[in-house]
Enzyme design. Structure first.
Site, PDB file in Angstrom:
ATOM      1  N   GLU A  56      10.570  -4.563   4.512  1.00  0.00           N
ATOM      2  CA  GLU A  56      10.662  -5.968   4.104  1.00  0.00           C
ATOM      3  C   GLU A  56      10.354  -6.114   2.609  1.00  0.00           C
ATOM      4  O   GLU A  56      11.082  -6.766   1.855  1.00  0.00           O
ATOM      5  CB  GLU A  56       9.658  -6.828   4.882  1.00  0.00           C
ATOM      6  CG  GLU A  56       9.945  -6.978   6.366  1.00  0.00           C
ATOM      7  CD  GLU A  56       9.290  -5.918   7.223  1.00  0.00           C
ATOM      8  OE1 GLU A  56       9.029  -4.796   6.732  1.00  0.00           O
ATOM      9  OE2 GLU A  56       9.045  -6.214   8.413  1.00  0.00           O
TER      10      GLU A  56
ATOM     11  N   GLY B 108      -4.869  -1.893   5.027  1.00  0.00           N
ATOM     12  CA  GLY B 108      -4.075  -3.037   4.570  1.00  0.00           C
ATOM     13  C   GLY B 108      -4.763  -4.367   4.859  1.00  0.00           C
ATOM     14  O   GLY B 108      -4.865  -5.239   3.998  1.00  0.00           O
ATOM     15  N   ARG B 109      -5.263  -4.533   6.084  1.00  0.00           N
ATOM     16  CA  ARG B 109      -5.845  -5.830   6.464  1.00  0.00           C
ATOM     17  C   ARG B 109      -7.255  -6.029   5.905  1.00  0.00           C
ATOM     18  O   ARG B 109      -7.874  -7.060   6.152  1.00  0.00           O
ATOM     19  CB  ARG B 109      -5.818  -5.985   7.982  1.00  0.00           C
ATOM     20  CG  ARG B 109      -6.417  -4.826   8.753  1.00  0.00           C
ATOM     21  CD  ARG B 109      -6.042  -4.889  10.230  1.00  0.00           C
ATOM     22  NE  ARG B 109      -6.490  -3.722  10.979  1.00  0.00           N
ATOM     23  CZ  ARG B 109      -5.800  -2.589  11.108  1.00  0.00           C
ATOM     24  NH1 ARG B 109      -4.624  -2.472  10.513  1.00  0.00           N
ATOM     25  NH2 ARG B 109      -6.269  -1.581  11.812  1.00  0.00           N
TER      26      ARG B 109
ATOM     27  N   HIS C  67      -4.974 -33.240  17.898  1.00  0.00           N
ATOM     28  CA  HIS C  67      -3.852 -34.071  18.354  1.00  0.00           C
ATOM     29  C   HIS C  67      -2.709 -33.205  18.865  1.00  0.00           C
ATOM     30  O   HIS C  67      -1.578 -33.685  18.992  1.00  0.00           O
ATOM     31  CB  HIS C  67      -3.388 -34.980  17.215  1.00  0.00           C
ATOM     32  CG  HIS C  67      -4.491 -35.908  16.788  1.00  0.00           C
ATOM     33  ND1 HIS C  67      -4.738 -37.104  17.410  1.00  0.00           N
ATOM     34  CD2 HIS C  67      -5.468 -35.755  15.853  1.00  0.00           C
ATOM     35  CE1 HIS C  67      -5.800 -37.675  16.848  1.00  0.00           C
ATOM     36  NE2 HIS C  67      -6.263 -36.866  15.901  1.00  0.00           N
TER      37      HIS C  67
ATOM     38  N   LYS D  80       9.523  -0.542  14.218  1.00  0.00           N
ATOM     39  CA  LYS D  80      10.081  -0.223  12.892  1.00  0.00           C
ATOM     40  C   LYS D  80      11.195   0.799  13.027  1.00  0.00           C
ATOM     41  O   LYS D  80      12.253   0.679  12.407  1.00  0.00           O
ATOM     42  CB  LYS D  80       8.988   0.379  11.988  1.00  0.00           C
ATOM     43  CG  LYS D  80       7.976  -0.607  11.447  1.00  0.00           C
ATOM     44  CD  LYS D  80       7.071   0.102  10.427  1.00  0.00           C
ATOM     45  CE  LYS D  80       5.838  -0.719  10.103  1.00  0.00           C
ATOM     46  NZ  LYS D  80       4.880  -0.029   9.251  1.00  0.00           N
TER      47      LYS D  80
ATOM     48  N   GLU E 111      -4.716  -6.654  14.860  1.00  0.00           N
ATOM     49  CA  GLU E 111      -4.207  -5.339  14.458  1.00  0.00           C
ATOM     50  C   GLU E 111      -5.333  -4.305  14.522  1.00  0.00           C
ATOM     51  O   GLU E 111      -5.104  -3.133  14.759  1.00  0.00           O
ATOM     52  CB  GLU E 111      -3.581  -5.394  13.049  1.00  0.00           C
ATOM     53  CG  GLU E 111      -2.607  -4.252  12.790  1.00  0.00           C
ATOM     54  CD  GLU E 111      -1.854  -4.356  11.462  1.00  0.00           C
ATOM     55  OE1 GLU E 111      -2.500  -4.245  10.406  1.00  0.00           O
ATOM     56  OE2 GLU E 111      -0.628  -4.528  11.474  1.00  0.00           O
TER      57      GLU E 111
ATOM     58  N   LYS F 127       0.844  -1.197   0.000  1.00  0.00           N
ATOM     59  CA  LYS F 127       0.000   0.000   0.000  1.00  0.00           C
ATOM     60  C   LYS F 127       0.882   1.252   0.000  1.00  0.00           C
ATOM     61  O   LYS F 127       0.686   2.163  -0.785  1.00  0.00           O
ATOM     62  CB  LYS F 127      -0.909  -0.030   1.229  1.00  0.00           C
ATOM     63  CG  LYS F 127      -1.833   1.153   1.327  1.00  0.00           C
ATOM     64  CD  LYS F 127      -2.789   1.031   2.495  1.00  0.00           C
ATOM     65  CE  LYS F 127      -3.513   2.353   2.708  1.00  0.00           C
ATOM     66  NZ  LYS F 127      -4.461   2.341   3.809  1.00  0.00           N
TER      67      LYS F 127
HETATM   68  O1  F6P Z   1       3.262  -2.657   9.775  1.00  0.00           O
HETATM   69  C1  F6P Z   1       1.916  -2.970   9.676  1.00  0.00           C
HETATM   70  C2  F6P Z   1       1.393  -2.723   8.299  1.00  0.00           C
HETATM   71  O2  F6P Z   1       1.300  -1.364   8.086  1.00  0.00           O
HETATM   72  C3  F6P Z   1       0.067  -3.413   8.079  1.00  0.00           C
HETATM   73  O3  F6P Z   1      -0.985  -2.690   8.582  1.00  0.00           O
HETATM   74  C4  F6P Z   1       0.076  -3.565   6.597  1.00  0.00           C
HETATM   75  O4  F6P Z   1      -0.881  -4.503   6.174  1.00  0.00           O
HETATM   76  C5  F6P Z   1       1.488  -4.022   6.373  1.00  0.00           C
HETATM   77  O5  F6P Z   1       2.244  -3.261   7.310  1.00  0.00           O
HETATM   78  C6  F6P Z   1       2.026  -3.819   4.990  1.00  0.00           C
HETATM   79  O6  F6P Z   1       1.979  -2.495   4.577  1.00  0.00           O
HETATM   80  P1  F6P Z   1       2.179  -2.080   3.059  1.00  0.00           P
HETATM   81  O7  F6P Z   1       1.097  -2.711   2.260  1.00  0.00           O
HETATM   82  O8  F6P Z   1       2.130  -0.593   3.039  1.00  0.00           O
HETATM   83  O9  F6P Z   1       3.515  -2.602   2.621  1.00  0.00           O
END
Ligand code: F6P
Length: 549
Positions: free
Chosen positions: A214, A268-269, A385, A513, A354, A208
């Site tokens: 990452e 995002g979620r 199990h 972060k 979240e 987003k």
């Molecule tokens: O760090 C949390 C977050 O902001 C989530 O809310 C989001 O889904 C995820 O990181 C990834 O964010 P992006 O789509 O901006 O890479």
């Protein structure tokens, strides 16, 4: 919207008094007293059946829980969300994932602009792109069709599409293998790159913000890996982006023509319905994706239109409030009896935790009660199990949501009946338990000696009276999956409304972060770190030595 503290609401006080009796009720007795309990405490919507009869509730409990939802202002908050008001106040954003599943002929004007045509314009682009990839007319730089799609994203830009692609694997295109890389741990990307051929692989960089460390690192590494075999001219055939940040996408080197946009009003979620769902469209095709959206839209219509007393997300959400705030249940377990839903608990962890893992109200005051429980789980029968022992005989009461489909998507004889038998049996066992008298009778029938029976008795008694919900669908398909996800989105909304928290921001992820960025610089060399606590300094020292050696 100002509201008194939750504990001051009349229904909350009434529920506290009611709980003083309800905590001693036995569900066995409730079933015996109410022969119509299943009919009374179950309902159907959008292709899903919710049986909530195995809960520690009576009609008065349900009436008070619904009253609490009303007194919490749920109806006004729901209307505000669907209308596109900026209910995510800390980020000054509307919350409009529901607009992503509106039909083409609908209209929703936000800030003077109808968002529905924009949504469908992107859907149209996803349709034509996916048709080209699926038919093979979109080729890689070597002229061969795409065989592998690698989605690089994390959190909401990973969990939704990955979970949905797994859930609908039986609908997937036979030539396309989907991969999901999220972790900055290079082992994640390495494991995928070692399997795929750069000439036939399509990377989707999904973020987003297009700034997430990452994702950006994985994207750069994937690009470098591609360029070891092919030249820059090939990149546009192999790298597309999904984002709200056009500038950053261009700066990365992806042509805006190969970017699928979405909007800041999609959290995002909550974004699997947007262009973030592109891997799913590629896997199952646009028609199936449209059914997925339609299933969610059917749940939206139910949530908006059904009376609160017969409203599935409201009931699911308020039962959660009942256990969290009156029985102190600190966690809730999700048990999908469907292997293809194996990622659903992980998806719900982000969705619920979240969203509702918050400690202050929307007005900034401390919340007076406990908020989101820990969400966890795994597929049945595997969980039986592993950790079901704790659910049956541990000291905590952990409500369980069972999820099952009546019809399988495979033709293996006998399996499905055994699966469903286990699912129903576990729910029955949680509710019924096994009394001391029943254990004695059973062991006597097996001719066990009386002293042995008495020694084993405490170990073999099941307290029972442990609550669960059963969600049943005819079959797991795009429409029922869409409805299921939307059900939990709205359940999360209901609970956030009752707790009076902002379910749509996530400030809690920021601190780590920022600190990671500082430590990254220290690990890269430079002066010895001494500005942390002794523990963190020492850990950094060890890592510096290992990384430089
Ligand atoms: O760090 C949390 C977050 O902001 C989530 O809310 C989001 O889904 C995820 O990181 C990834 O964010 P992006 O789509 O901006 O890479």
């Amino acid at each position: 919207m100002h509201r008194p503290s939750l504990t001051e609401l009349p229904a909350f006080k009434a529920l506290s008094a009611h709980h003083a009796q309800a905590r001693d009720w036995q569900m066995r007795a409730l079933f015996a007293q109410q022969p119509s309990r299943f009919a009374d405490l179950s309902l159907e919507a959008a292709g899903l059946l919710l049986d909530y009869s195995k809960n520690r509730v009576n009609p008065e409990t349900m009436q008070l829980l619904v009253q609490l939802a009303r007194e919490s202002g749920l109806e006004a908050k729901r209307a505000a969300m669907f209308a596109g008001e900026k209910i995510n106040a800390t980020e000054r954003r509307a919350v409009l994932h529901t607009a992503l599943r509106l039909p083409r002929n609908a209209s929703l004007v936000v800030d003077g602009q109808d968002v529905v045509p924009e949504v469908h314009a992107v859907l149209d682009r996803m349709k034509s792109f996916s048709e080209r990839v699926r038919s093979g007319s979109w080729t890689g730089c070597t002229g061969e069709p795409v065989t592998d799609v690698v989605n690089i994203g994390i959190g909401g830009s990973d969990l939704g599409p990955e979970m949905a692609c797994r859930a609908l694997r039986t609908f997937a295109h036979p030539r396309l293998t989907m991969h999901f890389v999220s972790n900055v741990d290079g082992h994640d990307l390495d494991a995928v790159l070692s399997k795929v051929n750069p000439g036939t692989t399509l990377f989707i960089i999904a973020s987003k913000t297009f700034t997430t460390r990452e994702t950006m690192m994985n994207a750069q590494s994937a690009r470098a890996w591609f360029l070891q075999k092919h030249d820059e001219a090939g990149l546009p055939r192999h790298f597309v982006a999904v984002s709200t940040n056009t500038e950053a996408v261009s700066a990365f080197g992806i042509d805006p023509d190969n970017m699928f946009p979405f909007w800041d009003w999609v959290g995002g979620r909550y974004s699997v319905w947007s262009a973030i769902g592109l891997p799913l469209v590629l896997a199952v095709g646009f028609d199936a994706f449209s059914e997925f959206l339609a299933g969610a839209h059917a749940m939206d219509a139910h949530f908006l239109g059904a009376p609160l007393e017969r409203n599935m997300p409201v009931i699911l959400g308020m039962l959660g409030v009942w256990y969290r705030n009156f029985f102190d249940s600190a966690s809730v377990s999700i048990a999908p009896y469907h292997q293809d839903l194996s990622q659903f608990p992980a998806y719900l962890q982000q969705l619920e935790m979240e969203s509702n893992g918050k400690r202050v109200t929307s007005g900034g005051a401390p919340v007076a009660v406990a908020t989101c429980p820990v969400v966890w789980g795994d597929v049945g029968t595997n969980g039986q199990h592993a950790y079901f022992q704790l659910l049956h005989q541990g000291t905590d009461i952990t409500p369980v949501d069972f999820i099952a489909a009546l019809r399988p998507a495979h033709a293996l004889a006998g399996h499905h009946a055994v699966l469903l038998a286990n699912c129903f049996a576990q729910a029955e066992a949680f509710m019924q338990g096994k009394t001391a008298d029943e254990v004695r009778a059973e062991m006597r029938a097996q001719n066990v000696a009386e002293d042995r029976i008495e020694a084993l008795l405490p170990h073999r008694v099941f307290p029972g009276n442990r609550p669960s919900n059963m969600l049943l669908m005819d079959a797991l398909n795009p429409a029922t999956l869409g409805a299921l996800i939307a059900l939990y989105e709205h359940k999360t909304f209901v609970q956030g409304a009752v707790w009076d928290i902002n379910s749509f921001d996530q400030w809690g992820v920021e601190l780590g972060k920022v600190l990671a960025k500082n430590i990254e610089a220290e690990l890269a060399g430079g002066p010895r770190p001494d500005r942390h606590d002794a523990s963190t300094n020492a850990l950094i020292e060890r890592a510096r030595a290992a990384l430089s050696g």
